[in-house]
Write a protein that holds these residues in place. Structure first.
Motif, PDB file in Angstrom:
ATOM      1  N   ASP A 102      21.998  74.813  58.126  1.00 21.08           N
ATOM      2  CA  ASP A 102      23.187  75.995  58.196  1.00 21.08           C
ATOM      3  C   ASP A 102      23.078  77.099  57.194  1.00 21.08           C
ATOM      4  O   ASP A 102      23.889  77.920  56.922  1.00 21.08           O
ATOM      5  N   GLU A 201      37.067  72.239  60.100  1.00 22.54           N
ATOM      6  CA  GLU A 201      36.016  72.213  58.904  1.00 22.54           C
ATOM      7  C   GLU A 201      36.951  71.948  57.636  1.00 22.54           C
ATOM      8  O   GLU A 201      38.151  72.194  57.588  1.00 22.54           O
ATOM      9  N   GLN A 207      31.694  82.238  55.287  1.00 23.88           N
ATOM     10  CA  GLN A 207      30.424  81.462  55.865  1.00 23.88           C
ATOM     11  C   GLN A 207      30.746  80.827  57.088  1.00 23.88           C
ATOM     12  O   GLN A 207      29.477  80.633  57.607  1.00 23.88           O
ATOM     13  N   THR A 208      31.777  80.564  57.506  1.00 24.45           N
ATOM     14  CA  THR A 208      31.975  79.852  59.059  1.00 24.45           C
ATOM     15  C   THR A 208      31.179  80.513  59.960  1.00 24.45           C
ATOM     16  O   THR A 208      30.614  79.830  60.770  1.00 24.45           O
ATOM     17  N   LYS A 212      28.151  77.957  61.341  1.00 23.18           N
ATOM     18  CA  LYS A 212      28.848  76.575  60.952  1.00 23.18           C
ATOM     19  C   LYS A 212      29.659  76.007  62.464  1.00 23.18           C
ATOM     20  O   LYS A 212      29.825  76.728  63.385  1.00 23.18           O
TER      21      LYS A 212
END
Length: 241
Positions: A102, A201, A207-208, A212
């Motif tokens: 990721d 999450e 950053q998702t 992600k």
């Protein structure tokens, strides 16, 4: 979890001494069970060995300039000169290796494995510089000995360089984790007849959106016109993205 940071107490963390041999043990066990496809999730490691420990468990030998075999830990990178793959497990040539990754950090440099992640694994500034030089050396030796260029590989720096190691030593393919899991679980088929999708999450932040799980799930659901709700532990910076 085989090489995970959570397995060590804070006082035990030292990326010069840790290695990915445990990950190699799991791969070998899977091969012993007849596996023809391996799915590896990498990240959250306590290591910065570029995958040397993993590969050593599977039969590779790593040598210094005097021909002395190295242990396959972070410090081994600093004196690596040769790679002997004569004893590598022959089954590796017939197995498909997909790696859930990721992050897109390269192997070395300011955004590399050592500079970005080694401090949380117990590295001092001096150790970070030494490990970064070692990963650069690994890239050079892999290119000259194996003919594989991992110097600018996106995700090569994941899990202390294990991303690059899996590509170099096992012919692995680095893929966004959410994309890989969505495919393996056949999520699209499972959403048939659903009215709502709930995902989540630990923290939703900027950053998702970079591959992600919640966004990966949401993309599949949106294509089918199904609304999505995400439940998370907290909201972080740039969550509006």
């Amino acid at each position: 979890l085989a090489s995970g940071l959570a397995l060590l107490k804070p006082s035990e963390r030292d990326p010069l001494k840790t290695g990915t041999a445990g990950t190699g043990d799991l791969i070998r066990a899977a091969l012993d069970q007849g596996a023809t496809r391996l799915l590896l999730g990498i990240g959250g490691s306590a290591t910065n060995d570029g995958g040397l420990g993993m590969a050593r468990t599977l039969g590779y030998r790593f040598l210094d300039a005097d021909g002395v075999e190295l242990d396959g830990v972070g410090a081994s990178l600093c004196t690596l000169a040769r790679i002997d793959r004569a004893g590598a497990d022959a089954r590796l040539g017939a197995v498909e290796v997909d790696v859930a990754c990721d992050v897109d950090n390269p192997l070395f440099g300011p955004r590399g494995a050592a500079c970005v992640y080694a401090p949380q694994k117990g590295a001092t500034p001096e150790m970070v510089a030494r490990l970064d030089d070692g990963l650069r050396r690994l890239s050079d030796v892999v290119r000259s000995e194996l003919g594989v260029d991992v110097s600018a590989l996106a995700g090569g720096g994941a899990a202390g360089g294990l991303g690059a190691g899996l590509v170099a030593f096992l012919g692995g393919r680095l893929r966004p984790g959410a994309e890989l899991v969505v495919g393996v679980c056949d999520l699209a088929a499972r959403l048939a007849g659903c009215d709502l999708v709930i995902t989540g999450e630990g923290r939703l932040d900027g950053q998702t959106v970079s591959g992600k799980a919640p966004v990966g799930v949401a993309r599949v659901a949106r294509a089918r016109g199904i609304p999505v709700v995400a439940i998370c532990g907290c909201l972080g910076p740039d969550v509006e993205r």
